[in-house]
Design an enzyme around this catalytic site. Structure first.
Site, PDB file in Angstrom:
ATOM      1  N   GLU A   1       0.797  -1.225   0.000  1.00 44.96           N
ATOM      2  CA  GLU A   1       0.000   0.000   0.000  1.00 44.96           C
ATOM      3  C   GLU A   1       0.832   1.279   0.000  1.00 44.96           C
ATOM      4  O   GLU A   1       0.547   2.202  -0.737  1.00 44.96           O
ATOM      5  CB  GLU A   1      -0.949   0.023   1.211  1.00 44.96           C
ATOM      6  CG  GLU A   1      -1.806   1.283   1.205  1.00 44.96           C
ATOM      7  CD  GLU A   1      -2.937   1.290   2.204  1.00 44.96           C
ATOM      8  OE1 GLU A   1      -2.912   0.495   3.154  1.00 44.96           O
ATOM      9  OE2 GLU A   1      -3.832   2.116   2.030  1.00 44.96           O
TER      10      GLU A   1
ATOM     11  N   ASP B   1      -0.640  -5.067   3.060  1.00 43.38           N
ATOM     12  CA  ASP B   1      -1.162  -3.854   3.705  1.00 43.38           C
ATOM     13  C   ASP B   1      -0.521  -3.823   5.095  1.00 43.38           C
ATOM     14  O   ASP B   1      -0.831  -4.664   5.942  1.00 43.38           O
ATOM     15  CB  ASP B   1      -2.687  -3.898   3.811  1.00 43.38           C
ATOM     16  CG  ASP B   1      -3.242  -2.555   4.266  1.00 43.38           C
ATOM     17  OD1 ASP B   1      -2.467  -1.752   4.827  1.00 43.38           O
ATOM     18  OD2 ASP B   1      -4.439  -2.310   4.067  1.00 43.38           O
TER      19      ASP B   1
ATOM     20  N   ILE C   1      -0.759  -1.766   7.626  1.00 43.47           N
ATOM     21  CA  ILE C   1      -1.797  -1.611   8.660  1.00 43.47           C
ATOM     22  C   ILE C   1      -3.129  -1.492   7.933  1.00 43.47           C
ATOM     23  O   ILE C   1      -3.397  -0.496   7.258  1.00 43.47           O
ATOM     24  CB  ILE C   1      -1.577  -0.369   9.562  1.00 43.47           C
ATOM     25  CG1 ILE C   1      -0.213  -0.440  10.257  1.00 43.47           C
ATOM     26  CG2 ILE C   1      -2.707  -0.286  10.600  1.00 43.47           C
ATOM     27  CD1 ILE C   1       0.063   0.708  11.239  1.00 43.47           C
ATOM     28  N   ASP C   2      -3.936  -2.540   8.029  1.00 45.52           N
ATOM     29  CA  ASP C   2      -5.294  -2.438   7.520  1.00 45.52           C
ATOM     30  C   ASP C   2      -6.170  -2.023   8.704  1.00 45.52           C
ATOM     31  O   ASP C   2      -6.113  -2.639   9.767  1.00 45.52           O
ATOM     32  CB  ASP C   2      -5.766  -3.772   6.937  1.00 45.52           C
ATOM     33  CG  ASP C   2      -7.108  -3.601   6.246  1.00 45.52           C
ATOM     34  OD1 ASP C   2      -7.230  -2.684   5.418  1.00 45.52           O
ATOM     35  OD2 ASP C   2      -8.031  -4.362   6.548  1.00 45.52           O
TER      36      ASP C   2
ATOM     37  N   THR D   1      -6.263   1.607   9.321  1.00 47.98           N
ATOM     38  CA  THR D   1      -5.431   2.715   9.819  1.00 47.98           C
ATOM     39  C   THR D   1      -6.255   3.709  10.645  1.00 47.98           C
ATOM     40  O   THR D   1      -5.772   4.233  11.653  1.00 47.98           O
ATOM     41  CB  THR D   1      -4.729   3.426   8.640  1.00 47.98           C
ATOM     42  OG1 THR D   1      -3.874   2.481   7.996  1.00 47.98           O
ATOM     43  CG2 THR D   1      -3.877   4.596   9.111  1.00 47.98           C
TER      44      THR D   1
ATOM     45  N   ASP E   1      -6.084  -4.881   0.642  1.00 49.25           N
ATOM     46  CA  ASP E   1      -7.067  -4.963   1.734  1.00 49.25           C
ATOM     47  C   ASP E   1      -7.682  -6.361   1.826  1.00 49.25           C
ATOM     48  O   ASP E   1      -8.123  -6.775   2.902  1.00 49.25           O
ATOM     49  CB  ASP E   1      -8.217  -3.962   1.508  1.00 49.25           C
ATOM     50  CG  ASP E   1      -7.768  -2.509   1.542  1.00 49.25           C
ATOM     51  OD1 ASP E   1      -7.017  -2.148   2.455  1.00 49.25           O
ATOM     52  OD2 ASP E   1      -8.175  -1.733   0.648  1.00 49.25           O
TER      53      ASP E   1
HETATM   54  P1  2AM Z   1      -6.912   0.992   5.255  1.00 48.72           P
HETATM   55  O1  2AM Z   1      -7.099   1.075   6.711  1.00 48.72           O
HETATM   56  O2  2AM Z   1      -5.731   0.211   4.835  1.00 48.72           O
HETATM   57  O3  2AM Z   1      -7.011   2.350   4.583  1.00 48.72           O
HETATM   58  C1  2AM Z   1     -12.585  -0.336   6.055  1.00 48.72           C
HETATM   59  O4  2AM Z   1     -12.565   0.946   6.501  1.00 48.72           O
HETATM   60  C2  2AM Z   1     -11.598  -0.648   4.953  1.00 48.72           C
HETATM   61  O5  2AM Z   1     -11.575   0.400   3.970  1.00 48.72           O
HETATM   62  C3  2AM Z   1     -10.204  -0.820   5.448  1.00 48.72           C
HETATM   63  O6  2AM Z   1      -9.721  -1.991   4.870  1.00 48.72           O
HETATM   64  C4  2AM Z   1      -9.472   0.435   5.029  1.00 48.72           C
HETATM   65  O7  2AM Z   1      -8.148   0.171   4.654  1.00 48.72           O
HETATM   66  C5  2AM Z   1     -10.271   0.934   3.841  1.00 48.72           C
HETATM   67  N1  2AM Z   1     -10.480   2.358   3.861  1.00 48.72           N
HETATM   68  C6  2AM Z   1     -10.852   3.121   4.900  1.00 48.72           C
HETATM   69  N2  2AM Z   1     -11.016   4.400   4.550  1.00 48.72           N
HETATM   70  C7  2AM Z   1     -10.750   4.444   3.235  1.00 48.72           C
HETATM   71  C8  2AM Z   1     -10.755   5.490   2.270  1.00 48.72           C
HETATM   72  N3  2AM Z   1     -11.058   6.742   2.610  1.00 48.72           N
HETATM   73  N4  2AM Z   1     -10.439   5.182   1.005  1.00 48.72           N
HETATM   74  C9  2AM Z   1     -10.127   3.902   0.673  1.00 48.72           C
HETATM   75  N5  2AM Z   1     -10.127   2.859   1.537  1.00 48.72           N
HETATM   76  C10 2AM Z   1     -10.418   3.129   2.804  1.00 48.72           C
HETATM   77 CA    CA Z   2      -3.466   0.389   5.123  1.00 49.15          CA
END
Ligand code: 2AM
Ligand code: CA
Length: 264
Positions: A69, A86, A88-89, A91, A216
């Protein structure tokens, strides 16, 4: 050339080590910046976990490729061994101190998923899967539910805050209404990788994701398949492009058909 089993053992050690960084970061102040939009965050820990994992794998396997990522997201998938990461999934959860965040690491060879590792060091949950060898939570084998009726199904669903994307927001609200009317309940963990693993262990019966990226969902998808679940694209066709993150995951094929009936 090392075999997949060796890749798995090495990746597991590397992820467990990197998990210490995530856990330390979870309890520490963070430098927060935004990426693609005002609700898409990154911290110094996302970057550090990613760097640590990539460097450790490259030390063992200098020819391996990465789709990750924070650094190598532009890389395309080839038939070469490719790690999809990823760091940190979840975040946003990580920033908020909401304990659903994890490292998600998958390995594809010949464009086929062979390994999936999803590790939440905050809650001590390690989900693992190797193609053809089953899925496990903390070394104990896990299986999906046998739910076939939509009204009995718990649905894991992403409530992404679409900052300035009104059409996407409207679709999301419509889907929420549909699921509230037709399902047992909705859960939104804020981490797609963990949500998929919760389907693999039987805590939810359906996951639907749109607008996400391959890192993800790649590891979670393999873990679900190894736990006996089904992964389809949004039209109901078998999932066969691991770069595609628009997916429906269900515990049974019958439940997928019921879901497709109400969403069409
Ligand atoms: P991430 O934490 O790696 O960004 C649920 O919220 C999922 O959607 C998570 O896997 C998160 O991945 C992703 N996510 C959250 N906010 C996002 C955003 N604004 N745009 C794209 N992906 C997002
Ligand atoms: Ca992430």
């Amino acid at each position: 050339m090392a075999d997949v089993n060796q890749y798995y053992k090495d990746a597991l050690n590397i992820v467990l080590e990197a998990g210490k960084i995530l856990k330390l970061g979870f309890n520490s102040p963070k430098e927060i910046t935004t990426k693609t939009n005002i609700q898409d965050f990154v911290t110094q820990y996302d970057k550090l976990v990613e760097k640590t994992i990539i460097e450790a794998i490259l030390k063992l396997y200098p020819n391996h490729k990465f789709i990750a990522e924070e650094s190598a997201a532009q890389n395309t998938l080839t038939t070469e061994p490719t790690w999809i990461l990823d760091p940190i999934d979840g975040t946003t959860n990580f920033i908020q101190g909401f304990p659903f965040c994890c490292i998600s690491l998958a390995l594809a060879i010949d464009k086929d998923l062979k390994i999936g590792i999803v590790y939440n060091p905050v809650l001590d949950q390690l989900f693992t899967g190797q193609k053809g060898k089953g899925a496990f939570l903390n070394s104990k084998q896990i299986h999906v539910n046998d739910t076939e009726v939509i009204f009995s199904a718990m649905i894991g669903f992403d409530l992404i805050c679409f900052a300035n994307n009104e059409p996407a927001l409207q679709i999301l609200l419509k889907k929420c209404e549909l699921f509230i009317r037709n399902c047992r309940g909705i859960r939104s963990l804020g981490s797609a990788a963990l949500q998929l693993c919760y389907l693999a262990m039987g805590a939810v019966d359906i996951c639907v994701f749109k607008h996400l990226k391959c890192w993800d969902v790649a590891a979670g998808n393999l873990i679900i398949q190894e736990a006996g679940g089904i992964i389809l694209d949004l039209e109901g066709r078998p999932y066969n492009n691991i770069m595609d993150a628009d997916i429906i995951a269900t515990c049974t094929r019958k439940l997928a058909d019921e879901l497709l009936k109400i969403t069409k």
